[in-house]
Design an enzyme around this catalytic site. Structure first.
Site, mmCIF file in Angstrom:
data_model
loop_
_atom_site.group_PDB
_atom_site.id
_atom_site.type_symbol
_atom_site.label_atom_id
_atom_site.label_comp_id
_atom_site.label_asym_id
_atom_site.label_seq_id
_atom_site.Cartn_x
_atom_site.Cartn_y
_atom_site.Cartn_z
ATOM 1 N N ALA A 1 0.918 -1.161 -0.094
ATOM 2 C CA ALA A 1 -0.048 -0.023 -0.056
ATOM 3 C C ALA A 1 0.763 1.280 -0.026
ATOM 4 O O ALA A 1 1.790 1.331 0.775
ATOM 5 C CB ALA A 1 -0.807 -0.055 1.320
ATOM 6 N N VAL B 1 4.409 -1.150 3.490
ATOM 7 C CA VAL B 1 4.336 0.207 3.074
ATOM 8 C C VAL B 1 5.096 0.475 2.115
ATOM 9 O O VAL B 1 6.192 0.261 1.878
ATOM 10 C CB VAL B 1 4.582 0.999 4.438
ATOM 11 C CG1 VAL B 1 4.632 2.700 3.936
ATOM 12 C CG2 VAL B 1 3.604 0.996 5.509
ATOM 13 N N LYS B 2 4.454 1.165 1.008
ATOM 14 C CA LYS B 2 5.221 1.598 -0.226
ATOM 15 C C LYS B 2 5.477 2.896 -0.366
ATOM 16 O O LYS B 2 4.850 3.901 -0.192
ATOM 17 C CB LYS B 2 4.532 0.854 -1.245
ATOM 18 C CG LYS B 2 5.116 0.786 -2.716
ATOM 19 C CD LYS B 2 4.150 0.167 -3.790
ATOM 20 C CE LYS B 2 4.569 -0.075 -5.153
ATOM 21 N NZ LYS B 2 3.671 -0.436 -6.124
ATOM 22 N N VAL B 3 7.077 3.008 -0.718
ATOM 23 C CA VAL B 3 7.374 4.456 -0.505
ATOM 24 C C VAL B 3 8.279 4.526 -1.756
ATOM 25 O O VAL B 3 9.010 3.685 -2.097
ATOM 26 C CB VAL B 3 8.432 4.760 0.653
ATOM 27 C CG1 VAL B 3 7.374 4.496 2.033
ATOM 28 C CG2 VAL B 3 9.862 4.213 0.937
#
Length: 217
Positions: free
Chosen positions: A56, A82-84
């Site tokens: 996400a 978590v996608k950064v």
């Protein structure tokens, strides 16, 4: 090799998860926008279907807001990654989140140097975009080979997640190079098992079997 489905379409995800082929799901702001649903609700719905990692992505570009968004996304479920983005702020957020026990997928990787920094920041996954490199005349799969070698040299635990895949051959090439994961749109997953010779062979078998008048059941 693990296969992730690159989609935010709940029906699509549910149908393909039933096949047993899917080990996780990746999403991004574009896929969420296409779904027409609230990001928090949609990620929660996907997590309820998928046992593996569900990526996400944050939408902020500064460290503080990325961190706040990342924590909110991570709170949705234990399998959220978590996608950064691979920026300075993104790498800093990656380091903070990963040190707190959150899996982080660093995306939009286009060089081995970027992948090195992501590994040092504690990324669980690095997502090189091979198709986008190929689009500008660069060697996308050459980048995968470089990253796999680099990580193997230093035993980095970061998994190489091949993204922006445009053909089934890319999946095979990535597997041969030792990439850990590939994320695919549904049409590429279908292309992996579909072949016209399989179809014609099955048709011939079926016709020959019908001539015998037999039934196994």
């Amino acid at each position: 090799m693990k296969i992730f489905l690159d989609s935010a379409d709940l029906d699509e995800i549910a149908a393909l998860c039933d096949t047993g082929f899917i080990d996780g799901v990746t999403t991004n702001p574009s896929l969420i926008a296409k779904s027409g649903h609230n990001i928090l609700d949609r990620i929660a719905e996907i997590c309820a279907i998928v046992d593996g990692p569900v990526s996400a992505e944050v939408t902020a570009t500064d460290y503080d807001t990325m961190l706040a968004e990342g924590r909110k996304l991570a709170a949705i479920g234990p399998n959220v990654a978590v996608k950064v983005p691979l920026t300075k702020a993104g790498l800093q957020a990656c380091q903070t989140l990963s040190h707190a026990g959150t899996k982080v997928n660093v995306t939009l990787c286009f060089t081995a140097g970027q992948a090195l920094l992501a590994a040092k920041a504690g990324a669980a996954f690095i997502s090189p975009f091979v198709g986008r490199l190929d689009d500008i005349g660069r060697d996308g799969m050459g980048l995968i080979e470089e990253i796999c070698t680099l990580y193997a040299n230093y035993d980095y635990p970061t998994e190489v997640l091949v993204a922006s895949v445009r053909s089934s051959q890319t999946v095979v090439d990535a597997a041969l190079m030792g990439a850990d994961v590939v994320t695919l749109p549904p049409k590429i997953l279908t292309a992996l098992y579909h072949h016209p010779l399989t179809d014609s062979g099955l048709d011939a078998f079926s016709q020959d079997w019908a001539k015998t008048g037999q039934s196994i059941l």
